[in-house]
Design a protein around this motif. Structure first.
Motif, PDB file in Angstrom:
ATOM      1  N   TYR A  93       0.860  -1.185   0.000  1.00 58.62           N
ATOM      2  CA  TYR A  93       0.000   0.000   0.000  1.00 58.62           C
ATOM      3  C   TYR A  93       0.894   1.232   0.000  1.00 58.62           C
ATOM      4  O   TYR A  93       2.126   1.129   0.007  1.00 58.62           O
ATOM      5  N   GLN A 137      -2.211  -2.955   8.342  1.00 61.70           N
ATOM      6  CA  GLN A 137      -3.288  -2.611   7.412  1.00 61.70           C
ATOM      7  C   GLN A 137      -4.426  -1.820   8.052  1.00 61.70           C
ATOM      8  O   GLN A 137      -4.862  -0.790   7.486  1.00 61.70           O
ATOM      9  N   PRO A 138      -4.906  -2.192   9.238  1.00 60.48           N
ATOM     10  CA  PRO A 138      -5.974  -1.377   9.835  1.00 60.48           C
ATOM     11  C   PRO A 138      -5.553   0.055  10.128  1.00 60.48           C
ATOM     12  O   PRO A 138      -6.400   0.956  10.134  1.00 60.48           O
ATOM     13  N   ARG A 153      -6.387   2.336   7.082  1.00 64.36           N
ATOM     14  CA  ARG A 153      -7.736   2.375   6.515  1.00 64.36           C
ATOM     15  C   ARG A 153      -8.263   3.803   6.430  1.00 64.36           C
ATOM     16  O   ARG A 153      -9.072   4.114   5.556  1.00 64.36           O
ATOM     17  N   TRP A 154      -7.825   4.682   7.331  1.00 61.97           N
ATOM     18  CA  TRP A 154      -8.237   6.083   7.234  1.00 61.97           C
ATOM     19  C   TRP A 154      -7.729   6.709   5.936  1.00 61.97           C
ATOM     20  O   TRP A 154      -8.423   7.511   5.321  1.00 61.97           O
ATOM     21  N   MET A 156      -7.186   5.036   3.156  1.00 53.71           N
ATOM     22  CA  MET A 156      -8.013   4.454   2.102  1.00 53.71           C
ATOM     23  C   MET A 156      -9.351   5.165   2.020  1.00 53.71           C
ATOM     24  O   MET A 156      -9.856   5.459   0.926  1.00 53.71           O
ATOM     25  N   GLU A 157      -9.923   5.471   3.193  1.00 53.56           N
ATOM     26  CA  GLU A 157     -11.205   6.167   3.227  1.00 53.56           C
ATOM     27  C   GLU A 157     -11.072   7.573   2.647  1.00 53.56           C
ATOM     28  O   GLU A 157     -11.929   8.025   1.879  1.00 53.56           O
ATOM     29  N   GLY A 196      -8.189   1.184  -1.313  1.00 49.41           N
ATOM     30  CA  GLY A 196      -8.182   0.016  -0.451  1.00 49.41           C
ATOM     31  C   GLY A 196      -9.211  -1.033  -0.788  1.00 49.41           C
ATOM     32  O   GLY A 196      -9.397  -1.994  -0.039  1.00 49.41           O
ATOM     33  N   THR A 213      -9.643  -6.837  -1.736  1.00 47.00           N
ATOM     34  CA  THR A 213      -8.855  -6.832  -0.506  1.00 47.00           C
ATOM     35  C   THR A 213      -9.314  -7.919   0.450  1.00 47.00           C
ATOM     36  O   THR A 213      -8.489  -8.612   1.065  1.00 47.00           O
ATOM     37  N   GLU A 214     -10.626  -8.112   0.570  1.00 43.36           N
ATOM     38  CA  GLU A 214     -11.124  -9.121   1.512  1.00 43.36           C
ATOM     39  C   GLU A 214     -10.807 -10.542   1.071  1.00 43.36           C
ATOM     40  O   GLU A 214     -10.859 -11.472   1.883  1.00 43.36           O
ATOM     41  N   THR A 216     -11.372  -1.478  12.933  1.00 47.79           N
ATOM     42  CA  THR A 216     -10.786  -0.275  12.347  1.00 47.79           C
ATOM     43  C   THR A 216     -10.632   0.778  13.426  1.00 47.79           C
ATOM     44  O   THR A 216     -11.633   1.214  14.009  1.00 47.79           O
TER      45      THR A 216
END
Length: 396
Positions: A85, A98-99, A102-103, A105-106, A173, A190-191, A203
Motif C-alpha cells: 500500500y 493494514q488497519p 484504513r483512514w 483508504m477512506e 483500499g 482486498t477481503e 478499524t
C-alpha cells in the motif's frame, strides 16, 4: 530541562534503531526478513532495476546475502506476512499495519490522491465501479486485463482507463496486490487477498491509527524531529503534530535537543544506545535510513540526492548511486549497474566522502563482492570515474 544529545549519540541511536551494528545470522531466511520489515515498519518499492529492485536491498544491507526468494515469499507467497500500500511511497508493510491505514483508504475514496487520478475518479466513477464488479466476478486480474481503452498524454497518465481504475481502487483500499508476476501486480478484492484475521481486525479511529503510526516511526528512527516522524508514513501535518504532542504528554516520547539540529527532537521510549556501531553496508538510495535527504544530512553531514531524473551531463555522482555505510559514517558512494549478460557488477563511478578512512577501499570492495555474489554475478568491474575508483580497482 530538555536533555541534549551529541550528534554522535543521535547517530548511534538512529543506526541501532534501523538494525545496523548487529551480527547477522549465519543463514538468513524468511523469518529474518520478516523481522527486518517489522523493525523498519515499511519498505519502499520502486520499479528501477539497474542493480536490483530497491525492496530487496534493505534486508541485504542488514542481513547480508539472504535468499531473495525469502522476501518474495513473505510479500507475495501463499501465506504472506506483508502487504502493499502507500506507506512512505509505494511500500511493503507488515500485515498487522493494514488497519492503521484504513483512514488513508477512506480519504482516498473522497479524492485524497494524485490530482489526475482523483479527477479520473470523479469523472469515471461508474466505470471504476464496473471494473470492481468485474474483479469480483472474475477473480485476480492484472493491468493487462484492462489495457484497452483511451489513453492520455505521455507519462503515467498515459495509462489506459482500465489501469487508472485499478490504481484508484488500489489507493482506495478496495483491491490490493495478491501476488506479482515478475514485477506486474496481480490484483484481487482486498477481503479475498488478505488473511481473514487481518480483515476482521477492528478499524481504529483516525487519531488512534495515526498515533500508532507515529509510534512505529519513532521506534524505527530512535531519535527524530517532528518532520521526520511525519514523513516516515507521509502523515498529514496537523494530525501528526497533534498525535506527537499527545505521545509527549503521555510520556511515550521524550523531547530532546540534538547538537547541530535546528529543530527539537523526540526520543523513542525503547531507543537503544550502543557503545559503538560496527559493520559495513551498501544502502539503496531508497533505504529508510537515508530516504529523507534533510535527515541524512543532519545525521551524517553528507548531501545525498537521487539523480535518476537528472540529465546525465548534470549528475554529480551517477544514475543509481548507493552510499556506503562504514561503521558510523557514510564514507563513499558508488554508481552501480548489474550487467547480467556479462555476469558483472559494474562500478560506473566511485567517490570518497570526507569521513573515508584508509580501510574504506578494502571494506567497500568486500561489500561489492558480496553484493555481486548475492545477485548471482561472477565479479565486480570498475568501468568509470571518481576519486575512489583507482584505489578500489587496486584492491579488487
Amino acid at each position: 530541562m530538555t536533555e541534549t544529545l551529541s550528534l554522535k549519540t543521535a547517530r548511534r541511536i538512529a543506526l541501532a534503531a534501523q538494525g545496523f551494528g548487529r551480527a547477522g545470522p549465519s543463514t538468513p531466511g524468511r523469518s529474518h526478513v520478516r523481522t527486518v520489515v517489522q523493525r523498519l515498519g515499511v519498505v519502499q518499492i520502486d520499479s528501477v532495476n539497474v542493480v536490483t529492485r530497491t525492496h530487496y536491498l534493505p534486508a541485504f544491507s542488514r542481513l547480508g546475502d539472504y535468499p531473495r526468494e525469502a522476501l518474495e515469499a513473505e510479500a507475495w507467497g501463499a501465506r504472506p506476512g506483508l502487504f502493499e500500500y502507500w506507506g512512505h511511497e509505494a511500500s511493503l508493510l507488515p500485515l498487522e499495519t493494514q488497519p492503521l491505514l484504513r483512514w488513508r483508504m477512506e480519504r482516498a475514496r473522497g479524492g485524497a490522491m494524485w490530482t489526475g487520478l482523483s479527477r479520473f475518479g470523479r469523472e469515471k466513477r461508474a466505470y471504476i465501479d464496473g471494473v470492481l464488479s468485474e474483479i469480483e466476478r472474475r477473480g485476480p486480474v492484472t493491468g493487462g486485463d484492462f489495457a484497452e481503452g483511451p489513453r492520455g498524454a505521455p507519462g503515467w497518465w498515459s495509462w489506459s482507463d482500465g489501469k487508472r481504475a485499478l490504481e484508484w481502487l488500489f489507493w482506495a483500499g478496495l483491491i490490493t496486490t495478491k501476488t506479482r508476476n515478475g514485477f506486474e501486480r496481480v490484483y484481487d478484492l482486498t477481503e479475498r487477498a488478505l488473511a481473514a484475521r487481518i480483515i476482521d481486525l477492528p478499524t481504529p479511529t483516525e487519531a488512534d491509527a495515526v498515533r500508532d503510526l507515529v509510534r512505529i516511526s519513532a521506534r524505527a528512527m530512535g531519535v527524530a524531529t517532528a518532520a521526520d516522524l511525519r514523513d516516515y508514513f507521509r502523515l498529514p501535518l496537523a494530525d501528526a503534530r497533534d498525535r506527537i504532542a499527545e505521545l509527549v504528554e503521555a510520556g511515550e516520547l521524550t523531547p530532546v535537543a540534538v547538537k547541530g539540529w535546528r529543530q527539537p527532537a523526540y526520543l523513542a521510549p525503547d531507543a537503544r544506545l550502543p557503545r559503538k556501531v560496527a559493520g559495513a553496508a551498501l544502502l539503496s538510495p531508497f533505504d529508510n535510513l537515508i530516504w529523507a535527504r534533510d535527515r541524512t544530512e543532519r545525521l551524517f553531514d553528507v548531501r545525498v540526492r537521487l539523480e535518476i531524473y537528472t540529465p546525465a551531463h548534470k549528475r554529480a555522482h551517477g544514475y543509481y548511486v548507493l552510499p556506503f555505510l562504514e561503521d558510523e559514517a557514510i564514507t563513499a558512494r558508488v554508481d552501480l549497474k548489474s550487467d547480467r549478460k556479462a555476469g558483472s557488477l559494474l562500478v560506473q563511478a566511485a567517490w570518497r566522502e570526507p569521513d573515508a578512512t584508509p580501510e574504506t577501499p578494502a571494506r567497500l570492495a568486500a561489500e561489492l563482492r558480496r553484493m555481486a555474489g548475492w545477485l548471482g554475478l561472477e565479479g565486480v568491474e570498475i568501468v568509470g570515474k571518481g576519486d575512489l575508483a583507482e584505489a578500489l580497482e587496486a584492491v579488487l
